[in-house]
Design a protein around this motif. Structure first.
Motif, PDB file in Angstrom:
ATOM      1  N   ILE A   1      10.364   5.839  -6.355  1.00  0.00           N
ATOM      2  CA  ILE A   1      11.077   6.333  -5.455  1.00  0.00           C
ATOM      3  C   ILE A   1      12.228   7.113  -6.920  1.00  0.00           C
ATOM      4  N   ARG A   2      13.183   7.536  -6.494  1.00  0.00           N
ATOM      5  CA  ARG A   2      14.384   7.985  -6.293  1.00  0.00           C
ATOM      6  C   ARG A   2      15.358   7.977  -5.198  1.00  0.00           C
ATOM      7  N   PHE A   3      14.932   7.872  -4.769  1.00  0.00           N
ATOM      8  CA  PHE A   3      16.200   7.769  -3.013  1.00  0.00           C
ATOM      9  C   PHE A   3      15.240   7.330  -2.489  1.00  0.00           C
ATOM     10  N   LEU A   4      16.213   7.024  -1.123  1.00  0.00           N
ATOM     11  CA  LEU A   4      15.272   6.662  -0.191  1.00  0.00           C
ATOM     12  C   LEU A   4      14.792   7.355   0.813  1.00  0.00           C
ATOM     13  N   ASP A   5      14.945   8.395   0.872  1.00  0.00           N
ATOM     14  CA  ASP A   5      14.869   9.497   1.220  1.00  0.00           C
ATOM     15  C   ASP A   5      13.539  10.294   1.082  1.00  0.00           C
ATOM     16  N   ASP A   6      12.845   9.522  -0.238  1.00  0.00           N
ATOM     17  CA  ASP A   6      11.481   9.644  -0.452  1.00  0.00           C
ATOM     18  C   ASP A   6      10.624   9.091   0.088  1.00  0.00           C
ATOM     19  N   ILE A   7      11.076   7.937   1.040  1.00  0.00           N
ATOM     20  CA  ILE A   7       9.738   7.641   1.965  1.00  0.00           C
ATOM     21  C   ILE A   7       9.612   7.881   3.618  1.00  0.00           C
ATOM     22  N   LYS A   8       8.130   8.468   3.312  1.00  0.00           N
ATOM     23  CA  LYS A   8       8.406   9.124   5.032  1.00  0.00           C
ATOM     24  C   LYS A   8       8.488   7.576   5.836  1.00  0.00           C
ATOM     25  N   ALA A   9       7.544   7.000   5.961  1.00  0.00           N
ATOM     26  CA  ALA A   9       7.414   5.698   6.885  1.00  0.00           C
ATOM     27  C   ALA A   9       7.256   4.517   6.145  1.00  0.00           C
TER      28      ALA A   9
ATOM     29  N   HIS B   1       6.515  11.080   0.888  1.00  0.00           N
ATOM     30  CA  HIS B   1       7.084  12.659   0.570  1.00  0.00           C
ATOM     31  C   HIS B   1       5.711  13.480   0.043  1.00  0.00           C
ATOM     32  N   ALA B   2       5.720  12.623  -1.710  1.00  0.00           N
ATOM     33  CA  ALA B   2       5.024  13.427  -2.066  1.00  0.00           C
ATOM     34  C   ALA B   2       3.849  12.148  -2.764  1.00  0.00           C
ATOM     35  N   ASP B   3       2.992  12.413  -3.909  1.00  0.00           N
ATOM     36  CA  ASP B   3       2.228  11.455  -4.062  1.00  0.00           C
ATOM     37  C   ASP B   3       2.830  10.388  -4.866  1.00  0.00           C
TER      38      ASP B   3
ATOM     39  N   PHE C   1       0.833  -1.009  -0.214  1.00  0.00           N
ATOM     40  CA  PHE C   1      -0.234  -0.415   0.290  1.00  0.00           C
ATOM     41  C   PHE C   1       0.904   1.547  -0.166  1.00  0.00           C
ATOM     42  N   ILE C   2       0.432   2.685  -0.821  1.00  0.00           N
ATOM     43  CA  ILE C   2       1.396   3.215  -0.830  1.00  0.00           C
ATOM     44  C   ILE C   2       0.439   4.571  -1.035  1.00  0.00           C
ATOM     45  N   ASN C   3       0.845   5.683   0.147  1.00  0.00           N
ATOM     46  CA  ASN C   3      -0.096   6.253   0.935  1.00  0.00           C
ATOM     47  C   ASN C   3      -2.086   5.962   0.874  1.00  0.00           C
ATOM     48  N   ASN C   4      -1.848   4.760   1.604  1.00  0.00           N
ATOM     49  CA  ASN C   4      -2.747   3.901   2.129  1.00  0.00           C
ATOM     50  C   ASN C   4      -3.924   3.886   1.029  1.00  0.00           C
ATOM     51  N   GLN C   5      -3.050   3.654  -0.487  1.00  0.00           N
ATOM     52  CA  GLN C   5      -4.045   3.014  -1.602  1.00  0.00           C
ATOM     53  C   GLN C   5      -3.227   1.318  -2.210  1.00  0.00           C
TER      54      GLN C   5
END
Length: 263
Positions: A65-73, A88-90, A35-39
């Motif tokens: 994603i391009r970088f590991l930092d793109d993941i918030k949780a 962090h983004a949709d 699930f990404i951003n609850n979808q």
């Protein structure tokens, strides 16, 4: 409790003219839904090990994603078989292209791609790395010696990220793509440079496998098995050296042979 990588199964075996009851080790098959951003994004059928590496590698290979930092949780519910990723983004653009057919031009580079995400995220190799024949054979033998799940069950693929001299990390999965995603995830999580690395692989080099290697960023792929014609065409386009049928003291070089140096 999470499933084991393999389980014992009662079977009836036939050998040398006789039927008898025994047990056999069977590789485990496990569905993990992302699930990404609850979808809900995708369900991966995999070997239940190194989930985080696999999901991160998969999302990177699909351009989510391009970088590991793109993941918030990031959380994994192993009992339910769910991976929850918050970015962090949709991911509207990535979802739009995920598994959508790519229609390319009749000429030019990357004309062989099947899917939009492959055309968007596959990298042309820029490595100056070279390897000699003895190193090719040794890396394949070393990976096979470490392939304990395959030796026990016969039902798994193995992939390794290597330097010419040694194996850096190996991963196993029932899905050949999953094994490569685990390598990609491992390299991202450990900030490991892949430009000077080699992928050693147990299975056939299909176009999908070749594209996975291109997305990871390596320039040399070594396999125990054969490539497909589309994989060779893509390897030519993407500047990737493909070597197949590494068995005993022989192998075939199918693309960019200049990286295999005898001597």
């Amino acid at each position: 409790m999470i499933k084991k990588i393999s389980v014992e199964q009662k079977i009836r075996k036939y050998t040398n003219g006789q039927l008898f009851d025994t047990v056999d080790d069977i590789v485990t098959e496990f569905p993990l839904t992302i699930f990404i951003n609850n979808q809900e994004f995708a369900t991966m059928v995999c070997t239940p090990a190194h989930f985080e590496e696999m999901v991160i590698g998969f999302l990177a290979s699909e351009g989510v994603i391009r970088f590991l930092d793109d993941i918030k949780a990031f959380t994994i519910d192993e009992h339910a078989g769910y991976a929850h990723v918050t970015l962090h983004a949709d991911v509207t653009t990535s979802q739009q292209y995920y598994s959508k057919r790519f229609i390319g031009s009749c000429c030019g580079k990357s004309r062989q791609f099947y899917f939009h995400n492959d055309a968007r995220t596959a990298k042309t190799a820029t490595t100056n790395l070279s390897i000699n024949p003895d190193q090719c054979i040794k890396l394949m033998n070393d990976m096979q010696k470490r392939s304990t799940v395959f030796q026990e069950t016969g039902g798994a693929h193995n992939a390794a990220l290597c330097t010419p001299e040694k194996i850096v990390v190996t991963r196993t999965d029932i899905g050949r793509h999953n094994a490569l995603d685990k390598l990609y995830g491992y390299s991202m999580m450990n900030q490991l440079s892949v430009r000077d690395k080699i992928i050693v692989f147990s299975g056939r080099i299909s176009s999908e496998v070749l594209v996975k290697a291109a997305k990871i960023g390596v320039g040399i792929v070594l396999s125990k098995s054969a490539p497909t014609d589309l994989a060779i065409n893509l390897a030519d386009d993407l500047n990737i050296t493909t070597v197949g049928f590494i068995r005993g003291q022989s192998f075939n070089i199918y693309s960019h042979p200049e990286r295999i140096i005898n001597g």
